[in-house]
Design an enzyme around this catalytic site. Structure first.
Site, short mmCIF file in Angstrom:
data_model
loop_
_atom_site.label_atom_id
_atom_site.label_comp_id
_atom_site.label_asym_id
_atom_site.label_seq_id
_atom_site.Cartn_x
_atom_site.Cartn_y
_atom_site.Cartn_z
N ASN A 10 0.80 -1.24 0.00
CA ASN A 10 0.00 0.00 0.00
C ASN A 10 0.82 1.27 0.00
OD1 ASN A 10 -2.62 -1.30 0.05
ND2 ASN A 10 -2.09 -1.94 2.12
N TYR A 22 -0.82 9.98 5.93
CA TYR A 22 0.42 9.74 5.18
C TYR A 22 0.84 10.90 4.27
CZ TYR A 22 -0.48 5.02 6.84
OH TYR A 22 -0.71 3.94 7.64
N ASN A 73 10.37 -0.05 5.11
CA ASN A 73 9.04 0.23 5.66
C ASN A 73 8.16 -0.92 5.19
OD1 ASN A 73 6.52 1.01 6.36
ND2 ASN A 73 6.65 3.08 5.54
N HIS A 79 3.68 -5.61 11.38
CA HIS A 79 2.97 -6.07 12.57
C HIS A 79 2.63 -7.55 12.55
CE1 HIS A 79 2.71 -1.76 12.60
NE2 HIS A 79 1.87 -1.74 11.59
N ASP A 86 12.79 -12.88 9.68
CA ASP A 86 13.79 -13.94 9.47
C ASP A 86 14.70 -13.65 8.27
OD1 ASP A 86 12.93 -15.32 11.66
OD2 ASP A 86 11.84 -16.87 10.56
N GLU A 97 14.31 0.39 10.31
CA GLU A 97 12.86 0.35 10.12
C GLU A 97 12.33 1.78 10.07
OE1 GLU A 97 10.97 -1.01 13.70
OE2 GLU A 97 9.01 -1.28 12.74
N HIS A 99 8.73 4.23 9.52
CA HIS A 99 7.29 4.41 9.33
C HIS A 99 7.00 5.88 9.14
CE1 HIS A 99 6.61 0.28 10.31
NE2 HIS A 99 7.43 0.43 11.35
N ILE A 100 6.18 6.17 8.16
CA ILE A 100 5.83 7.57 7.87
C ILE A 100 5.02 8.14 9.04
CG2 ILE A 100 4.46 9.04 6.32
CD1 ILE A 100 5.17 6.88 4.10
N SER A 101 4.06 7.36 9.50
CA SER A 101 3.23 7.80 10.64
C SER A 101 3.88 7.37 11.95
CB SER A 101 1.83 7.19 10.52
OG SER A 101 1.90 5.78 10.67
N ARG A 110 -0.63 -1.70 15.87
CA ARG A 110 0.50 -1.10 15.14
C ARG A 110 1.73 -0.90 16.03
NH1 ARG A 110 -1.80 0.41 10.15
NH2 ARG A 110 -3.99 0.93 10.39
#
Ligand code: DQA
Length: 144
Positions: A10, A22, A73, A79, A86, A97, A99-101, A110
């Site tokens: 997405n 976003y 991302n 989640h 792995d 890692e 995340h935009i939000s 989340r």
């Protein structure tokens, strides 16, 4: 230095999906921003997006031996996916890692991240800039 930037499901819908969360900028805008930043720093940036968990695993595996850092991302797979965790552990390439939000201030589900267990850092809630911060983090670590 070569960095692989992976976006999961997405994230190709950026600009359309939930713009209040976003933002209004598109996935192409994000790619252009990252490419420009990497070029400025003399970093070779490869960008990849897929909506499919197995494809994300394949891409991480293909990085083994030829990529110095991964920015990831994983979208909703963050989640749920032990397979992506792995794969990151298998290749043992330094990964950040993103995340935009701000996932920690959203729904409880989340706040669980499997991939985090294989990452050297998490950047969450900094919008598109988070990807640039992740690139900088990996490049500083590579140089030291
Ligand atoms: C996201 C947060 C995830 O919870 C969500 O499923 C996404 C995007 C983010 O960038 O904020 O698809 O990873």
């Amino acid at each position: 230095m070569k960095i692989l930037i992976i976006n999961g499901p997405n994230l190709n819908m950026l600009g359309i999906r939930e713009p209040d969360i976003y933002g209004k900028n598109t996935y192409d805008d994000l790619c252009a921003l990252i490419r420009a930043h990497a070029a400025e720093k003399g970093i070779d940036a490869e960008l990849y997006q897929s909506n499919h968990e197995g494809d994300l695993v394949d891409k991480i595996q293909s990085a083994y031996g030829n990529i110095d850092g991964i920015v990831i991302n994983p979208g909703a797979y963050t989640h749920t996916s032990v397979a992506i965790l792995d794969a990151l552990k298998a290749v043992a390439i330094p990964a950040v890692e993103v995340h935009i939000s701000d996932v920690d201030s959203r729904e409880e589900f989340r706040q669980i991240s499997y991939v985090r267990l294989a990452c050297i850092a998490t950047i969450s809630g900094h919008g598109f800039d988070g990807y640039l911060e992740a690139v900088d983090l990996l490049s500083e670590r590579h140089e030291s």
